[in-house]
Design a protein around this motif. Structure first.
Motif, PDB file in Angstrom:
ATOM      1  N   ASN A  24       0.917  -1.222   0.108  1.00  0.00           N
ATOM      2  CA  ASN A  24       0.094   0.076  -0.158  1.00  0.00           C
ATOM      3  C   ASN A  24       0.644   1.433  -0.071  1.00  0.00           C
ATOM      4  OD1 ASN A  24      -3.109  -0.191   0.276  1.00  0.00           O
ATOM      5  ND2 ASN A  24      -2.162  -2.045   1.354  1.00  0.00           N
ATOM      6  N   SER A  44       1.945   1.883  -3.550  1.00  0.00           N
ATOM      7  CA  SER A  44       0.578   2.367  -4.233  1.00  0.00           C
ATOM      8  C   SER A  44       0.556   3.957  -4.285  1.00  0.00           C
ATOM      9  CB  SER A  44      -0.507   1.660  -3.724  1.00  0.00           C
ATOM     10  OG  SER A  44      -0.536   0.436  -4.285  1.00  0.00           O
ATOM     11  N   TYR A  83      -5.242  -4.781  -2.144  1.00  0.00           N
ATOM     12  CA  TYR A  83      -5.705  -3.925  -2.981  1.00  0.00           C
ATOM     13  C   TYR A  83      -6.288  -2.775  -2.452  1.00  0.00           C
ATOM     14  CZ  TYR A  83      -7.835  -1.401  -6.893  1.00  0.00           C
ATOM     15  OH  TYR A  83      -8.403  -0.331  -7.817  1.00  0.00           O
ATOM     16  N   HIS A  84      -5.671  -1.534  -2.502  1.00  0.00           N
ATOM     17  CA  HIS A  84      -5.857  -0.242  -1.650  1.00  0.00           C
ATOM     18  C   HIS A  84      -7.311  -0.025  -1.844  1.00  0.00           C
ATOM     19  CE1 HIS A  84      -5.968   2.257  -5.004  1.00  0.00           C
ATOM     20  NE2 HIS A  84      -5.151   1.741  -5.531  1.00  0.00           N
ATOM     21  N   ALA A  90      -4.170   6.450  -0.392  1.00  0.00           N
ATOM     22  CA  ALA A  90      -3.958   5.872  -1.936  1.00  0.00           C
ATOM     23  C   ALA A  90      -5.296   5.959  -2.568  1.00  0.00           C
ATOM     24  CB  ALA A  90      -3.140   4.626  -1.986  1.00  0.00           C
ATOM     25  N   TYR A 123      -5.372   8.421  -6.099  1.00  0.00           N
ATOM     26  CA  TYR A 123      -5.903   8.056  -7.541  1.00  0.00           C
ATOM     27  C   TYR A 123      -7.048   8.536  -8.034  1.00  0.00           C
ATOM     28  CZ  TYR A 123      -2.211   4.355  -7.762  1.00  0.00           C
ATOM     29  OH  TYR A 123      -0.867   3.970  -7.792  1.00  0.00           O
TER      30      TYR A 123
END
Length: 160
Positions: free
Chosen positions: A12, A15, A87-88, A133, A137
């Motif tokens: 993470n 990411s 997965y974030h 994160a 994104y």
């Protein structure tokens, strides 16, 4: 458990670094495009100014993303079948209790396993990093869309 949580935290953090790098690139591209368009302003100045505004909005959003510190509960619905505890975006949708229980259930720990304070703190850090994160994104997507509009308008300004 500690090693697993450290591994997930590292993923993470990576990411987060990637998101910040993307924002730095977008900021550079948007700034450069603004300067380029300003140099090529011809007869169609209004279109050029609008293009510059979109590029500058992209820069502003990227700066907000680079300083994104606030953490909010993700409101999206991710089906349990797509659960990815690394997965974030998925992690950001969970509460700390949901995340710790999912780790225990999905990674083969006994159901009566009790996390110690360090493991619980690691899980909280993973959750906080994933939420940052996720926000970066999302802001990157807004920023890239504004840059795309700025590029299109900039090309139109140079052609016309």
């Amino acid at each position: 458990m500690k090693q697993l949580l450290k591994y997930i935290l590292n993923i993470n953090i990576d990411s987060l670094k990637i998101a910040e790098t993307k924002h730095s690139v977008i900021t550079t591209l948007s700034s450069g495009l603004s300067v380029l368009i300003a140099n090529f302003l011809g007869d169609n100045k209004l279109l050029g100014y609008i293009s510059i505004v979109f590029c500058l909005l992209s820069v502003v959003i990227s700066f907000f993303a680079l300083s994104a510190k606030s953490i909010k509960k993700f409101k999206g619905n991710i089906p349990e079948s797509k659960a990815d505890l690394i997965y974030h975006k998925y992690i950001a949708s969970l509460t700390i209790d949901e995340y710790t229980q999912s780790i225990i259930q999905n990674y083969g720990f006994p159901s009566e396993y009790q996390m110690d304070k360090f493991e619980f703190d690691l899980a909280k850090e993973i959750l906080a990093t994933a939420k940052r994160a996720n926000r970066k994104y999302r802001l990157f997507n807004y920023s890239i869309a504004l840059l795309g509009v700025g590029i299109l308008l900039g090309i139109l300004t140079m052609v016309l």
